[in-house]
Write a protein that holds these residues in place. Structure first.
Motif, mmCIF file in Angstrom:
data_model
loop_
_atom_site.group_PDB
_atom_site.id
_atom_site.type_symbol
_atom_site.label_atom_id
_atom_site.label_comp_id
_atom_site.label_asym_id
_atom_site.label_seq_id
_atom_site.Cartn_x
_atom_site.Cartn_y
_atom_site.Cartn_z
ATOM 1 N N GLU A 132 3.107 58.137 33.116
ATOM 2 C CA GLU A 132 3.795 58.738 34.269
ATOM 3 C C GLU A 132 3.049 58.420 35.574
ATOM 4 N N ALA B 42 4.506 56.241 38.692
ATOM 5 C CA ALA B 42 4.496 56.785 40.058
ATOM 6 C C ALA B 42 3.815 55.799 41.007
ATOM 7 N N THR C 282 5.670 53.752 44.122
ATOM 8 C CA THR C 282 5.188 53.819 45.509
ATOM 9 C C THR C 282 5.058 52.408 46.064
#
Ligand SMILES: Cc1cc2nc3c(=O)[nH]c(=O)nc-3n(C[C@H](O)[C@H](O)[C@H](O)COP(=O)(O)O)c2cc1C
Length: 185
Positions: free
Chosen positions: A170, A174, A178
């Motif tokens: 996870e 993420a 980004t």
């Protein structure tokens, strides 16, 4: 989102390969983790490289370039990174000015039978990946010690280990998201 999983062990019953299979099972929907086998990668040789990357090396470097992020599962051999994995990283660190590893988000995890859970190997790996400018996540750390207690038939059965693998995937997703957003802006 495509993540390239790289096991640092060639063993068919590798626990590190097992960690990557767990990552595949636990990845959020829409995230695909492909496992790249290092069996065919030859030893790094500058003379061979000067003639052009051998096909397995070219495939490895292409797979890295095409991936949004890398997830490496490493064993620890003699307190360090297994030669098989270090050798593959050496190929992927070339050409030095524009290596496929540059800017790539990387998550590290590892399983070993010892008590350190690959802490030494991961420290060396972080250093080696920093030189070709890969962006190795600081955490969450996945250090699977006494691995013989945590796998059955190559599958991770330990709940805490599965939870830490999920957290790492996870965090990697993420970070890669980004990156994608920043590139698109
Ligand atoms: C050459 C060699 C050196 C090893 N050195 C270490 C070590 O320094 N620390 C450790 O915890 N385990 C060490 N081990 C044991 C590995 O942790 C164990 O074999 C592990 O399961 C390998 O990962 P794999 O299951 O993905 O193949 C070593 C194993 C080999 C074959």
């Amino acid at each position: 989102m495509r993540i390239l999983g790289i096991p640092g062990s060639l063993r068919s019953a590798s626990t590190n390969r097992g960690l990557l299979r767990a990552a595949q099972e636990l990845a959020p929907s829409g995230v695909e983790i492909e496992i790249f086998d290092l069996h065919e990668i030859p030893l790094y040789d500058g003379d061979v490289e000067a003639e052009g990357d051998p096909a397995p090396v070219a495939a490895f470097k292409r797979a890295i370039r095409d991936a949004d992020a890398l997830l490496i599962a490493t064993p620890e051999y003699n307190r360090g990174v297994p030669g098989v994995l270090k050798n593959a990283i050496d190929w992927a660190s070339r050409p030095a000015l524009a290596p496929p590893l540059a800017g790539k988000p990387v998550g590290l995890m590892g399983a070993s039978t010892g008590l350190g859970g690959t802490a030494n190997a991961q420290r060396q790996l972080r250093e080696a990946l920093g030189f070709p400018r890969a962006r190795v996540l600081e955490g969450p750390r996945v250090l699977v010690a006494s691995s013989y207690e945590k796998f059955v038939d190559g599958r991770v059965v330990d709940a805490e280990t599965r939870a830490s693998v999920r957290e790492l995937v996870e965090a990697l997703v993420a970070e890669a998201s980004t990156e994608q957003t920043a590139r698109a802006a």
